[in-house]
Design a protein around this motif. Structure first.
Motif, PDB file in Angstrom:
ATOM      1  N   ASN A 101       3.388 -30.762  25.838  1.00  0.00           N
ATOM      2  CA  ASN A 101       2.308 -29.930  26.387  1.00  0.00           C
ATOM      3  C   ASN A 101       0.972 -30.661  26.353  1.00  0.00           C
ATOM      4  OD1 ASN A 101       4.123 -27.858  26.815  1.00  0.00           O
ATOM      5  ND2 ASN A 101       3.719 -26.891  24.833  1.00  0.00           N
ATOM      6  N   VAL A 104       1.134 -33.349  29.232  1.00  0.00           N
ATOM      7  CA  VAL A 104       1.102 -32.738  30.561  1.00  0.00           C
ATOM      8  C   VAL A 104      -0.277 -32.130  30.831  1.00  0.00           C
ATOM      9  CG1 VAL A 104       2.091 -30.925  32.013  1.00  0.00           C
ATOM     10  CG2 VAL A 104       3.583 -32.348  30.603  1.00  0.00           C
ATOM     11  N   THR A 145       6.647 -32.407  33.477  1.00  0.00           N
ATOM     12  CA  THR A 145       6.985 -31.867  32.157  1.00  0.00           C
ATOM     13  C   THR A 145       8.375 -32.302  31.726  1.00  0.00           C
ATOM     14  OG1 THR A 145       5.572 -29.936  32.543  1.00  0.00           O
ATOM     15  CG2 THR A 145       7.250 -29.753  30.817  1.00  0.00           C
TER      16      THR A 145
END
Length: 449
Positions: A101, A104, A145
């Motif tokens: 996370n 990204v 992702t």
């Protein structure tokens, strides 16, 4: 009832003199002596009860204090505690998701799709195609992702990550210990109310590597100010004082608890019974501590938001951090159970007498069997038979000493030491039986060895 005679005080008159007293005086003497004995026993009971209460209250605190001290002050122990987290699947998954996370989030997918739309427009693509490039943001983000997740997961689940995890925790913990203890070693250390970073080792290593790479003039690089103040706080001295207090409690609180337990047994009129009660009380307190850990675990898991940390990862982290505390609690519980059982078996109970009789018959039969085949222990066996209480005490004390000197004993260690103690006691009993006079059935004439 006629007059009675009682011996005079040791300092008075001839040793053969007697003082004649009436029956009433003798009865009064016996009543006063009995009252004094009752008061003495009552005082011992009260003292033993107070000591027992203090011992039981300190027992769980001593276990927790010793565990906290080992985790805070012993870097090796701390690294051993957190090492399993580097290879735990739930923790690895949480780390992978968190890193994915973060990576990204740094990728501006909207800017990429906007650039793609502008490029298509400049290339003369139909307006409908250019307008639909905005819809590519979702699939593109999912693709990024997925790709990042695969790469990060490959790294996190590798042996390299586990090694880096251990090394990072070791460095961080050692730095904290240096600060809290005021140690002068290490790159990060405390000086007064300041926490400083010593760059001397780093500078020397960089110069050495430059010289090895062919930059010989790097050896002449002047050394800058080697210390950088990371922060300065008046609370640092308080933290160091707390560390010293923890170090004292972690070492001396368990010792004090053991001493109080010994005084409890020694003060009580019935030593064996008080040993049984003390051991049973410690069993209860260790069970209470295990229940308290279970309650704290439930409270912790309920307090951690699922958005911050997945429940399985939070569970793994808590269980890993307190596993040595649980092990110490279970170990002390098992030791207390064994002590209580031993105290009961030395008592007058029917079951205790039966167990002692059965074990004596077994070792005696084994000893007589050795004698029948010509393996006699002679005078050594007779000495062992005459000094059973001493040899038993020495063997038991040796087992206790082994557990005291054992570095962080576990339930398995207790079982091993207990097995060795029982084995040695049985062996000594058999050797003692093999050295006595031949009185067993089947031995002709009861011949002596």
């Amino acid at each position: 009832m006629g007059p009675s005679q009682i011996p005079p005080p040791p300092s008075g008159g001839d040793a053969g003199d007697r003082v004649v007293v009436t029956a009433e005086e003798h009865a009064e003497y016996r009543r006063l002596r009995h009252a004094a004995d009752v008061r003495h026993r009552r005082a011992r009971h009260i003292g033993a009860s107070v000591l027992l209460l203090i011992t039981l209250l300190l027992a769980p605190l001593a276990v927790v204090a010793a565990w906290v001290d080992s985790e805070v002050s012993d870097t090796d122990r701390y690294v051993q505690t957190v090492a399993p987290l580097g290879t735990d699947p739930a923790v690895q998954s949480a780390v992978t998701d968190r890193l994915t996370n973060r990576v990204v989030a740094e990728v501006n997918v909207e800017a990429v799709t906007q650039w793609l739309g502008e490029a298509l427009a400049d290339a003369g693509a139909p307006p409908a195609v250019v307008d639909r490039t905005g819809a590519l943001a979702g699939p593109l983000r999912a693709a990024v992702t997925s790709a990042v997740h695969r790469v990060v997961n490959r790294v996190v689940t590798s042996d390299t990550f586990a090694q880096a995890w251990d090394a990072a925790n070791r460095r961080a913990h050692a730095a904290v210990v240096n600060v809290l203890t005021g140690s002068r070693s290490g790159a990060v250390r405390a000086e007064g109310d300041k926490v400083v970073l010593d760059l001397g080792t780093v500078v020397d290593e960089v110069k050495k590597r430059l010289v090895d790479a062919g930059f010989e003039k790097a050896s002449a690089i002047p050394a800058p100010d080697r210390q950088i103040t990371l922060f300065e706080s008046e609370e640092l001295s308080r933290a160091q004082a707390g560390m010293r207090l923890l170090d004292i409690l972690g070492v001396w609180l368990p010792v004090l608890t053991v001493v109080l337990a010994a005084l409890t047994v020694w003060t009580a009129p019935a030593h064996r019974v008080m040993l049984l009660i003390t051991a049973a009380g410690i069993v209860v307190m260790m069970v209470v501590l295990l229940v308290a850990l279970a309650v704290v675990r439930r409270v912790y898991l309920d307090a951690v938001p699922a958005s911050t940390l997945p429940p399985d990862a939070a569970q793994a982290i808590f269980d890993t951090f307190v596993r040595f505390l649980r092990d110490s609690t279970r170990t002390l519980l098992v030791v207390a159970v064994i002590t209580a059982l031993a105290a009961y078996l030395y008592g007058p109970g029917r079951v205790a007498r039966g167990v002692r009789t059965l074990s004596a018959r077994g070792t005696t039969a084994a000893g007589h069997g050795l004698r029948r085949v010509g393996l006699r222990t002679g005078a050594a066996g007779q000495w062992l038979d005459a000094h059973r209480s001493w040899t038993t005490g020495v063997v038991v004390a040796g087992g206790v000493l082994a557990l005291v000197l054992w570095n962080y004993p576990t339930v398995g260690a207790v079982a091993l030491v207990l097995g060795l103690v029982l084995l040695v006691l049985v062996l000594l009993a058999v050797l003692a039986a093999a050295g006595g006079p031949a009185t067993a059935a089947g031995e002709p004439g009861g011949a002596r060895p």
